[in-house]
Enzyme design. Structure first.
Site, PDB file in Angstrom:
ATOM      1  N   HIS A 292       0.820  -1.207   0.000  1.00 38.73           N
ATOM      2  CA  HIS A 292       0.000   0.000   0.000  1.00 38.73           C
ATOM      3  C   HIS A 292       0.854   1.258   0.000  1.00 38.73           C
ATOM      4  O   HIS A 292       1.845   1.340   0.729  1.00 38.73           O
ATOM      5  CB  HIS A 292      -0.906   0.000   1.234  1.00 38.73           C
ATOM      6  CG  HIS A 292      -1.701   1.260   1.406  1.00 38.73           C
ATOM      7  ND1 HIS A 292      -2.618   1.698   0.471  1.00 38.73           N
ATOM      8  CD2 HIS A 292      -1.703   2.195   2.394  1.00 38.73           C
ATOM      9  CE1 HIS A 292      -3.166   2.826   0.876  1.00 38.73           C
ATOM     10  NE2 HIS A 292      -2.618   3.158   2.040  1.00 38.73           N
ATOM     11  N   SER A 293       0.478   2.230  -0.830  1.00 39.43           N
ATOM     12  CA  SER A 293       1.071   3.572  -0.812  1.00 39.43           C
ATOM     13  C   SER A 293       2.598   3.500  -0.941  1.00 39.43           C
ATOM     14  O   SER A 293       3.129   3.031  -1.935  1.00 39.43           O
ATOM     15  CB  SER A 293       0.633   4.296   0.465  1.00 39.43           C
ATOM     16  OG  SER A 293       0.981   5.654   0.422  1.00 39.43           O
ATOM     17  N   TYR A 294       3.327   3.963   0.086  1.00 39.10           N
ATOM     18  CA  TYR A 294       4.792   3.969   0.018  1.00 39.10           C
ATOM     19  C   TYR A 294       5.360   2.553  -0.011  1.00 39.10           C
ATOM     20  O   TYR A 294       6.490   2.338  -0.467  1.00 39.10           O
ATOM     21  CB  TYR A 294       5.379   4.731   1.209  1.00 39.10           C
ATOM     22  CG  TYR A 294       6.791   5.195   1.003  1.00 39.10           C
ATOM     23  CD1 TYR A 294       7.059   6.417   0.400  1.00 39.10           C
ATOM     24  CD2 TYR A 294       7.877   4.409   1.391  1.00 39.10           C
ATOM     25  CE1 TYR A 294       8.364   6.838   0.198  1.00 39.10           C
ATOM     26  CE2 TYR A 294       9.182   4.825   1.190  1.00 39.10           C
ATOM     27  CZ  TYR A 294       9.422   6.043   0.591  1.00 39.10           C
ATOM     28  OH  TYR A 294      10.713   6.456   0.378  1.00 39.10           O
ATOM     29  N   GLY A 296       4.452   0.381  -2.044  1.00 36.86           N
ATOM     30  CA  GLY A 296       4.658   0.115  -3.464  1.00 36.86           C
ATOM     31  C   GLY A 296       5.998   0.639  -3.947  1.00 36.86           C
ATOM     32  O   GLY A 296       6.701  -0.009  -4.729  1.00 36.86           O
ATOM     33  N   THR A 320      -1.844  -0.962  -3.870  1.00 37.49           N
ATOM     34  CA  THR A 320      -3.056  -0.197  -3.573  1.00 37.49           C
ATOM     35  C   THR A 320      -2.678   1.272  -3.391  1.00 37.49           C
ATOM     36  O   THR A 320      -2.013   1.631  -2.433  1.00 37.49           O
ATOM     37  CB  THR A 320      -3.772  -0.723  -2.303  1.00 37.49           C
ATOM     38  OG1 THR A 320      -2.909  -0.663  -1.180  1.00 37.49           O
ATOM     39  CG2 THR A 320      -4.218  -2.169  -2.515  1.00 37.49           C
TER      40      THR A 320
END
Length: 443
Positions: A292-294, A296, A320
Site C-alpha cells: 500500500h502507498s509507500y 509500493g 493499492t
C-alpha cells in the site's frame, strides 16, 4: 508627498531604534530587548491559556474506550465514537492525546497478530547484539517452509506499524478496514504462508543527553565593569531562552534522539533486508505481494536491487494507491515490462470497481478500487444514488486513499488466484473482472 498612517505610527519607533543603535553597548542591549519584546507579543497571546499536563493513560481502559463486536472503537460509557476535540481550543493537547491513543492501538494490533492470527514475532537484524537497536516482523509458522504460496504485506509510510493499513481507519472506522488482519486470516485459510513487514520501525528513541556547560575562561584579568556587563548579558540571555523554552516546550517534554536500526534505517532498506534474510530463503514456489502507498515504492526499489531474484520467485503483486514512480526511481525497461504483466495497482477513483484507470506511467495497469453503482430503496421509493462507494460484496466505502487496500480486498485475492492458476498452466494471468476492460497496449 503623502505619508501613510502606518508610517506615522511606526515612525517614532524607527527614530528611537536608530537613536539607540547610535549609542554605546548599553543602548544596543536596549535595542535587543525591544526587538525581543516585539517578537513575544503573539507568543504572550498564545500563552494566555495554560495547557493541561500531557499525562495520558497507557491502556484502552484508561481512555475509557474498547472495541465492540464489530471491531469499532467506542466509549465504554456512552457508546460514542472517538472524539478528537476533547478539549476546545487546545489542538496541540488533543493531538498529543490522539497520538498516545495511537501508540496503544499499535500494541493492541500486535497482540491481535499473535493471538488471533497466530503469527510469530521475529526480531531483526537476525544477528543483532543484546545492546544494539532492534526491530521486528511477523510471520506465520509455515512462512519459510510452505512449499506452495507465500503472501507478503507492506503498509505505507507514517505512524502505521506492522499489521496496520491506517491508524485513522482503526480509530474512526473499524479494525477490518484499518488493519491487515482480514488479509492475513484469508491468506492462512487459502493455504498461504504470511510475512508482515514493519517498514516504519527504523529507529529507537532515547533521551538526548544534556549538554555540559563549558567552563568559562579565567576572567580575572578583565576589568570589573566588563565582567559585570558580561554577567548581566548572560542573565538576560538565559531569561529570554527560558521564556522561549516555556512556549516551545511548556510541558518540559524530554528531548529525544534517534538511534537507527542496522540495515533497516528506511522502508526501502527494510524491504531488501527482509527479502534477503527471509523471503528469498523461503520454500514457496510462488510469492505474492500486497503493498500500500509507500510500500509500493519500497517494492519497486526492492525489484531494482534484486531484479533477477524477484522475477524468479514473485508471481503477482497487488499495489493499492501506490506512490511509486518508475521514472524517478529509474526502473529499467525489463522491470517495467515485468510489472505490466505481473502487477496491478488499485487506485482511488470515481469509476466502478476494477475499471481500468488511465495512467501516464508505462508500468502496471491501474484499476479503480472502490466505486460501484447502486440503487437504494426505502419507504416504497426507489432512489438512484449513482456512483457511490461500494465493493463487490456490497460494503459501503469511499475513495479515500487509505481505504483502497480494504476496498480492493476481494479483487486482490481473485487476482492472485488467477495468477497462480495461470502459472501452473504456463499461461499469462488475466485480471479478475477486468479482462474485457484492460488493454495493456493502451497503457
Amino acid at each position: 508627498m503623502s505619508i501613510s498612517l502606518s508610517s506615522l505610527i511606526f515612525l517614532p519607533i524607527w527614530i528611537s531604534t536608530a537613536q539607540i543603535q547610535q549609542g554605546g553597548p548599553d543602548e544596543k542591549e536596549k535595542t535587543t530587548a525591544l526587538k525581543d519584546l516585539l517578537s513575544r507579543i503573539n507568543l504572550d497571546e498564545l500563552m494566555r491559556k495554560d495547557e493541561p499536563p500531557l499525562d495520558f493513560p497507557d491502556t484502552l481502559e484508561g481512555f475509557e474506550y474498547a472495541f465492540n463486536e464489530k471491531g469499532q472503537l467506542r466509549h465504554i460509557k456512552t457508546g460514542e465514537p472517538f472524539v478528537f476535540n476533547y478539549r476546545e481550543d487546545l489542538h496541540r493537547w488533543n493531538q498529543k492525546r490522539y497520538e498516545a491513543l495511537g501508540e496503544i492501538i499499535t500494541k493492541y494490533v500486535y497482540e491481535l497478530l499473535e493471538k488471533e492470527c497466530h503469527l510469530q514475532k521475529v526480531s531483526i537484524p537476525v544477528d543483532a547484539t543484546e545492546s544494539e537497536p532492534k526491530s521486528f516482523i511477523f510471520m506465520s509458522e509455515d512462512a519459510l517452509t510452505n512449499p506452495q504460496k507465500l503472501m507478503v504485506l507492506i503498509h505505507g509510510s507514517g505512524v502505521v506499524r506492522a499489521g496496520q493499513w491506517a491508524r485513522r481507519l482503526i480509530i474512526n472506522e473499524d479494525l477490518d478496514s484499518g488493519t491487515q488482519i482480514p488479509f492475513i486470516k484469508r491468506a492462512v485459510d487459502e493455504g498461504y504462508g504470511v510475512i508482515v513487514l514493519n517498514p516504519n520501525e527504523n529507529y529507537i528513541e532515547v533521551e538526548k543527553p544534556k549538554m555540559r556547560k563549558q567552563s568559562s575562561a579565567d576572567g580575572t584579568d578583565e576589568p570589573a565593569e566588563k565582567r559585570e556587563r558580561k554577567d548581566r548579558v548572560s542573565k538576560e540571555t538565559k531569561k529570554r531562552r527560558d521564556f522561549y523554552e516555556k512556549y516551545r516546550n511548556p510541558q518540559k517534554e524530554k528531548e529525544m534522539m534517534q538511534l537507527f536500526i542496522r540495515e533497516n534505517g528506511s522502508p526501502e532498506e527494510h524491504a531488501v533486508y527482509v527479502w534477503d534474510h527471509f523471503i528469498a530463503q523461503s520454500a514457496a514456489e510462488s510469492v505474492f505481494f500486497v503493498a500500500h502507498s509507500y510500500g509500493g515504492l519500497a517494492f519497486v526499489e526492492l525489484m531494482i536491487q534484486r531484479e533477477a531474484d524477484v522475477k524468479s520467485k514473485v508471481t503477482a503483486v497487488a499495489l493499492t494507491d501506490s506512490v511509486h514512480n518508475v521514472w524517478h526511481q529509474e526502473a529499467g525497461k525489463t522491470i517495467r515490462e515485468w510489472m505490466r504483466e505481473n502487477c496491478c495497482n488499485w487506485v482511488s477513483s470515481s469509476e466502478p470497481l476494477d475499471t481500468s484507470v488511465e495512467s501516464m506511467l508505462p508500468d502496471c495497469p491501474r484499476v479503480s478500487a472502490v466505486y460501484n453503482y447502486i440503487i437504494c430503496t426505502s419507504k416504497n421509493k426507489t432512489t438512484h444514488l449513482g456512483l457511490i462507494p461500494e465493493t463487490s460484496d456490497g460494503r459501503a466505502g469511499t475513495d479515500r486513499h487509505e481505504l483502497t487496500s480494504w476496498k480492493s480486498f476481494p479483487s486482490i485475492f481473485k487476482f492472485f488466484a488467477e495468477a497462480s492458476q495461470a502459472k501452473s498452466s504456463s499461461q499469462k494471468p488475466t485480471l479478475t473482472r477486468r479482462s474485457h476492460r484492460i488493454k495493456h497496449e493502451e497503457l
